[in-house]
Design a protein around this motif. Structure first.
Motif, short mmCIF file in Angstrom:
data_model
loop_
_atom_site.label_atom_id
_atom_site.label_comp_id
_atom_site.label_asym_id
_atom_site.label_seq_id
_atom_site.Cartn_x
_atom_site.Cartn_y
_atom_site.Cartn_z
N ASN A 84 0.82 -1.21 0.00
CA ASN A 84 0.00 0.00 0.00
C ASN A 84 0.86 1.26 0.00
O ASN A 84 0.52 2.25 -0.66
N ILE A 85 1.94 1.23 0.76
CA ILE A 85 2.85 2.38 0.78
C ILE A 85 3.43 2.61 -0.61
O ILE A 85 3.51 3.75 -1.10
N GLU A 86 3.84 1.53 -1.25
CA GLU A 86 4.37 1.63 -2.61
C GLU A 86 3.31 2.16 -3.57
O GLU A 86 3.61 3.02 -4.45
N MET A 87 2.08 1.69 -3.42
CA MET A 87 0.99 2.12 -4.30
C MET A 87 0.72 3.62 -4.12
O MET A 87 0.65 4.38 -5.11
N LEU A 88 0.57 4.07 -2.88
CA LEU A 88 0.23 5.47 -2.63
C LEU A 88 1.39 6.41 -2.94
O LEU A 88 1.18 7.58 -3.26
N SER A 118 -5.49 15.27 0.16
CA SER A 118 -5.06 15.48 1.56
C SER A 118 -5.35 14.24 2.41
O SER A 118 -4.53 13.82 3.25
N GLN A 119 -6.52 13.62 2.19
CA GLN A 119 -6.85 12.39 2.94
C GLN A 119 -5.95 11.24 2.51
O GLN A 119 -5.55 10.41 3.33
N LYS A 120 -5.60 11.21 1.25
CA LYS A 120 -4.66 10.18 0.76
C LYS A 120 -3.32 10.31 1.48
O LYS A 120 -2.72 9.31 1.90
N GLU A 121 -2.86 11.54 1.64
CA GLU A 121 -1.59 11.77 2.34
C GLU A 121 -1.68 11.38 3.81
O GLU A 121 -0.72 10.85 4.39
N LYS A 122 -2.85 11.62 4.41
CA LYS A 122 -3.04 11.18 5.81
C LYS A 122 -3.01 9.66 5.91
O LYS A 122 -2.41 9.11 6.84
N ASN A 123 -3.67 9.00 4.95
CA ASN A 123 -3.65 7.53 4.95
C ASN A 123 -2.22 7.00 4.77
O ASN A 123 -1.83 6.03 5.42
N LEU A 124 -1.45 7.65 3.91
CA LEU A 124 -0.06 7.26 3.71
C LEU A 124 0.75 7.49 4.98
O LEU A 124 1.58 6.66 5.36
N ALA A 125 0.51 8.60 5.66
CA ALA A 125 1.23 8.90 6.90
C ALA A 125 0.95 7.84 7.98
O ALA A 125 1.85 7.43 8.71
N LEU A 163 0.15 4.71 7.43
CA LEU A 163 0.86 3.49 7.04
C LEU A 163 2.34 3.59 7.38
O LEU A 163 2.95 2.63 7.90
N LEU A 164 2.94 4.74 7.11
CA LEU A 164 4.37 4.94 7.42
C LEU A 164 4.62 4.89 8.92
O LEU A 164 5.64 4.36 9.38
N LYS A 165 3.68 5.44 9.70
CA LYS A 165 3.82 5.42 11.15
C LYS A 165 3.76 3.99 11.69
O LYS A 165 4.55 3.59 12.56
N LYS A 166 2.82 3.21 11.13
CA LYS A 166 2.72 1.80 11.55
C LYS A 166 3.95 1.02 11.14
O LYS A 166 4.43 0.15 11.87
N LYS A 167 4.46 1.32 9.94
CA LYS A 167 5.68 0.64 9.49
C LYS A 167 6.84 0.96 10.41
O LYS A 167 7.63 0.07 10.77
N LYS A 168 6.96 2.21 10.80
CA LYS A 168 8.04 2.62 11.70
C LYS A 168 7.90 1.94 13.06
O LYS A 168 8.88 1.46 13.65
#
Length: 425
Positions: free
Chosen positions: A162-166, A183-190, A192-197
């Protein structure tokens, strides 16, 4: 706009999906179709779209995924075939059919949309990337891929996808989507990145724990060795308890038997002398069994002292109380300190403890076996001797019983005559 055509198409798609779409399509179902249709309407209401273009977009949204009833491969082409057949049945003109099929083909993810309608249908089809229900929709898609056996992703792998897709693969094309969904897409990506971290940090902690655990395991005793000593010593102690229980059972049984013999049988030997030897044999075997049981359970306490040379030479086993019960506390504490600082000494002491427990167990079980054998032989010999004695003296017991009964009856009659005589006078 032909409102009846939109309604007929919506009813057609609903019935088609309900009746022919396999239930393994958890994501690409009628819910997804309705979601795309809502997004189309949202863009239409906020964009410069003609009535004819709006009709094409709504029909495309409804029909773009009906090809899944034929399978996942080339479902866009199948959707075009189904849409063409349906629209012809509804007497739609060729221009409308061509526009709808072009929009359906524009939903192919490996193509880049060029026209205005293509961009709108593509943004509507991927609108969940810019919605707050992105996580839910994404999870449905992952489950659909897994259930259908196409590919199985772990949660961390799917997060990476999903991170790669977004980040690299997806983009919004329309002005409305860029202004309102990006803007919501960027929040969703953030998120995912937070969970990955967070997951990466957790994995690093687990790796660090495993490293220290492995290091500690290398420096300490082997877990298998510890388990061996623990299990072996516990089993020896349990076996010793079982031996003591068996000996106590024999003691109790023989004590009861001797009590019964002394209380009942010996008092009758005067009138039954032929039972003397069977009784003696029976009692003798019971006494021998009791003596052997006592010997098997009798504790053996050792001297309880040791010297410093014994500790330094590792000749004393400090895990057994019999080796130190007479020592001073200071000497014992010093000896324990010497032992715990030497791992080999600890294993040597445990080995000695295990060995001598085995020696004691061998003695107990050997004596118990002899005891049970003596008891069994005693029972058999006693029964045989009683049988022989009774057989060689037939009727003796019956004569004694009749004699005793006649004597008792005579005494009762004499007593009644005496009482009757006194009453008469």
């Amino acid at each position: 706009m032909s409102k009846s055509l939109i309604e007929d198409t919506q009813e057609f798609v609903f019935n088609l999906i309900k009746n022919e779409l396999p239930n393994t399509f958890i994501y690409h179902n009628y819910t997804h179709t309705e979601r795309v249709l809502r997004s189309i309407k949202e863009i239409i209401e906020n964009s410069d779209v003609t009535e004819k273009e709006a009709e094409i977009l709504k029909l495309s949204a409804l029909l773009h995924d009906v090809g899944y009833i034929k399978g996942c491969e080339n479902h866009e082409e199948e959707s075009v075939k189904i849409a063409t057949t349906f629209l012809k049945e509804k007497n739609a003109d060729e221009e409308l059919i061509k526009a709808v099929t072009d929009c359906i083909m524009a939903t192919k993810f490996d193509t880049k949309p060029s026209g205005k309608l293509d961009k709108i249908i593509r943004d509507a089809d991927s609108s969940h990337f810019g919605k707050d229900y992105f996580r839910e929709a994404s999870e449905f898609l992952r489950k659909e891929l897994e259930v259908q056996g196409r590919v199985a992703f772990t949660p961390s792998e799917w997060r990476k996808e999903n991170i790669e897709m977004l980040t690299n693969d997806h983009e919004f094309y329309t002005e409305y989507a860029l202004k309102n969904w990006q803007s919501q897409k960027e929040k969703n990506l953030a998120k995912l990145l937070k969970k990955k971290k967070k997951r990466k940090k957790k994995l690093n902690i687990e790796k660090l724990k495993a490293k220290y655990k492995a290091q500690y395991k290398d420096e300490s005793a082997s877990r298998g060795v510890q388990t061996f000593y623990r299990v072996a010593l516990r089993n020896h102690i349990k076996l010793s308890d079982i031996a003591d229980t068996k000996a106590n059972i024999l003691l109790s049984v023989n004590a009861i038997i001797i009590s019964v013999v002394l209380a009942n049988l010996i008092s009758k030997l005067d009138n039954n002398p032929y039972l003397t030897w069977p009784t003696v044999i029976f009692t003798l075997f019971c006494v021998v069994s009791m003596i052997l049981s006592i010997i098997a359970t009798r504790p053996n306490v050792t001297s309880g002292q040791f010297t410093k040379e014994d500790v330094k030479n590792q000749k004393v086993n400090l895990s057994f109380f019999g080796n130190f019960h007479k020592m001073e506390l200071e000497d014992f504490e010093w000896a324990i300190g010497e032992m715990v600082n030497d791992r080999d000494y600890i294993y040597k002491a445990l080995t000695k403890d295990l060995y001598f427990l085995g020696v004691v167990l061998e003695r107990k079980y050997r004596l118990l076996r002899i005891t049970y054998t003596v008891f069994m032989i005693g029972i058999i010999v006693s029964l045989i001797s009683f049988a022989i004695a009774i057989k060689t003296n037939p009727g003796s017991d019956i004569d004694d019983v009749l004699t005793t009964y006649n004597q008792k009856t005579q005494k009762e009659l004499d007593g009644q005559s005496y009482l009757g005589f006194n009453g008469f006078h």
